[in-house]
Design a protein around this motif. Structure first.
Motif, short mmCIF file in Angstrom:
data_model
loop_
_atom_site.label_atom_id
_atom_site.label_comp_id
_atom_site.label_asym_id
_atom_site.label_seq_id
_atom_site.Cartn_x
_atom_site.Cartn_y
_atom_site.Cartn_z
N GLU A 1 -35.91 28.56 -1.68
CA GLU A 1 -36.06 27.32 -0.92
C GLU A 1 -37.51 26.85 -0.99
O GLU A 1 -37.95 26.02 -0.20
CB GLU A 1 -35.59 27.49 0.52
N GLY B 1 -38.83 25.67 -3.95
CA GLY B 1 -38.77 25.15 -5.32
C GLY B 1 -40.06 24.47 -5.74
O GLY B 1 -40.72 23.82 -4.94
N ASP C 1 -40.12 22.38 -8.50
CA ASP C 1 -39.78 21.20 -9.28
C ASP C 1 -38.42 20.68 -8.80
O ASP C 1 -37.53 21.47 -8.52
CB ASP C 1 -39.71 21.56 -10.77
N GLN C 2 -38.29 19.36 -8.73
CA GLN C 2 -37.03 18.79 -8.26
C GLN C 2 -35.95 18.83 -9.35
O GLN C 2 -34.79 18.60 -9.07
CB GLN C 2 -37.23 17.33 -7.83
N SER C 3 -36.36 19.01 -10.60
CA SER C 3 -35.40 18.93 -11.70
C SER C 3 -35.21 20.27 -12.40
O SER C 3 -34.10 20.78 -12.49
CB SER C 3 -35.87 17.89 -12.73
N LYS C 4 -36.30 20.80 -12.90
CA LYS C 4 -36.21 22.02 -13.70
C LYS C 4 -36.06 23.24 -12.80
O LYS C 4 -36.82 23.41 -11.83
CB LYS C 4 -37.48 22.14 -14.55
N GLU D 1 -30.82 27.01 -10.55
CA GLU D 1 -31.47 27.33 -9.27
C GLU D 1 -30.51 27.01 -8.12
O GLU D 1 -29.81 26.00 -8.16
CB GLU D 1 -32.75 26.47 -9.15
N LYS E 1 -29.90 26.77 -3.75
CA LYS E 1 -30.59 26.65 -2.47
C LYS E 1 -29.62 26.54 -1.30
O LYS E 1 -28.71 25.74 -1.33
CB LYS E 1 -31.49 25.41 -2.47
N ASN F 1 -38.53 17.16 1.82
CA ASN F 1 -39.19 17.25 0.51
C ASN F 1 -40.68 16.92 0.54
O ASN F 1 -41.44 17.38 -0.30
CB ASN F 1 -38.49 16.31 -0.49
N TYR F 2 -41.11 16.11 1.51
CA TYR F 2 -42.51 15.71 1.53
C TYR F 2 -43.40 16.69 2.29
O TYR F 2 -44.58 16.44 2.47
CB TYR F 2 -42.65 14.30 2.14
N ASP G 1 -44.86 20.83 2.88
CA ASP G 1 -44.87 22.19 2.30
C ASP G 1 -44.86 23.27 3.37
O ASP G 1 -44.98 24.45 3.08
CB ASP G 1 -45.99 22.38 1.27
#
Ligand code: HMG
Length: 391
Positions: free
Chosen positions: A81, A83, A85-88, A108, A110, A191-192, A194
């Motif tokens: 959780e 991650g 990268d949002q894609s790879k 991946e 989650k 997502n915004y 950390d």
């Protein structure tokens, strides 16, 4: 005919750096017993700037690959959780670093701390369908809360890699389970951000509710009860949570649990977590590795109950049977050596690492070399992470 599937190897990895919670307590003006006794944690692992979920996950998996080879690994499930990268998928980086076969399905997964268990169960299903393949599960996370927040002393980091095969030599996973999903906001990370956001006390209540629901279905499906389980592992956000969970399970099962029984049934799974902290998706499996490494009694043939909880929330109760000869498959010496050779950080060093921003300008950045495992994050260039093998 059903196939015997489960964990054929399990390896844990954490950062080489930690802060003692007595140090944190002094700075925060808190009685250290609140951390040591109240939440049951002594130290927390802090990842240096050149360590991330990929380096930790690949470092955990490397010992398994070095010993057991990479052939027939057709599935790599990477649960996190944190991650990058949002894609790879982080697993694709790890796949490259480990030199795994190209004929591999890598993805991946989650669902907060439950991701590792989702990966393990999906890997078992894939191997049951085709017992000639092997699957690699990597659960890896960095637990991060705001400085000076109630969650701060429950931070930590770590990764667990598990090889899943037919006729496993460590733990055969039994098919029965108890499941629970409920749409709640006990802990989340938009997502915004950390750092995680958490409704702490509420999260502990939802954890216990999920446990009760999962346990109920597990008992219905399996026909087993409390007395059929020899040792118990729980998701470990902090060790007191596991003790409270076990007290609840015993009470619901009509058992008047003594302190000695609590120590015996849950205690052997707690030592690693006490000195590393929460590692989210990996945490339950850090507990399992700890139990197998540190329990003096031979567990061969014994049943272990496992409760997985991921905020948000999803829970699962399941069990496994420890296999004869399991001790020869463990990485006990490597785990001990790693945990004994860590470097203690001062409060200032901890806060400096915590506040170090990750470069987002697309430029070329080289990261200072800290003590890591066999892999490190050397830098970032044009928004691409650059990993290297440590010689
Ligand atoms: P808090 O509110 O600061 O702590 O945060 P507290 O005041 O409740 O004290 C904690 C315990 O220490 C209490 O015991 C106190 O009595 C005791 P309890 O009532 O719980 O038995 N205490 C002392 N004991 C001895 N000597 C003293 C002393 N002072 C107090 N002097 C909280 C606690 C857990 C809420 C906080 O750490 C937090 O928010 N943590 C993060 C959330 C969390 O870990 N939740 C766990 C369940 S959710 C989960 O497991 C999922 C998760 O892993 C995420 C995921 O799924 O991805 C988090």
């Amino acid at each position: 005919m059903s196939v015997n599937v489960g964990i054929d190897a399990i390896r844990f990895y954490t950062s080489n750096y930690f802060i003692d919670l007595r140090t944190l307590a002094a700075v925060r003006g808190v009685d250290p017993d609140k951390y040591m006794l109240g939440i049951g944690q002594d130290k927390m692992a802090i990842p240096p700037p050149d360590e991330d979920i990929v380096t930790m996950g690949a470092s955990a998996a490397k010992s398994i690959i070095d010993r057991d080879g990479k052939d027939r690994i057709e599935l790599l499930l990477f649960a996190t959780e944190s991650g990058i990268d949002q894609s790879k998928a982080g697993g694709v980086f790890a796949h490259g670093m480990l030199g795994l076969p190209a004929r591999c399905r890598t993805v991946e997964l989650k669902e907060a701390c439950y991701g590792g268990t989702a990966a393990l169960q999906l890997a078992c299903a894939a191997v049951a369908r085709n017992p000639s393949i092997r699957a690699l599960v990597i659960a890896t996370d960095v637990a991060r809360y705001e400085l000076a927040s109630p969650g701060e002393p429950t931070q930590g980091c770590g990764a667990v890699a598990m090889l899943v095969t037919a006729n496993p030599r460590v733990l055969a996973i039994e098919p029965e389970h108890g499941l629970f999903t409920s749409d709640v906001m006990d802990f989340w990370r938009p997502n915004y951000r950390d750092q995680a956001l958490v409704d702490g006390k509420y999260s502990t209540r939802v954890y216990l509710q999920a446990l009760q629901e999962c346990w109920k279905q597990y008992r219905e499906q399996s026909g087993r009860g409390y007395g059929d389980i020899h040792r118990f592992c729980y998701h470990l956000p902090f060790t007191r949570m596991a003790e409270k969970a076990h007290e609840r399970l015993a009470k619901d099962s009509g058992i008047d649990l003594t302190d000695e029984q609590l120590d015996q049934q849950v205690g052997p799974s707690l030592a690693y977590n006490r000195i590393t902290g929460n590692s989210y998706a990996a945490s339950l499996y850090v507990g399992l590795a700890c139990l197998l490494d540190t329990e003096s009694e031979d567990l061969a043939g014994k049943r272990i109950g496992l409760f997985s909880y991921g905020s948000g929330c999803v829970g699962e109760y399941f069990s496994g049977l420890v296999q004869p000869g399991y001790r020869e498959r463990l990485f006990t010496h490597e785990h001990r050596a790693m945990l004994e050779n860590r470097t203690e950080l001062s409060y200032r060093q901890y806060e400096d690492i915590y506040n170090l921003p990750f470069p987002t300008d697309g430029g070329t950045h080289t990261f200072s070399r800290y003590r890591t495992g066999p892999y490190r994050l050397a830098g970032v260039k044009e928004h691409k992470r650059l990993y290297e093998t440590v010689s």
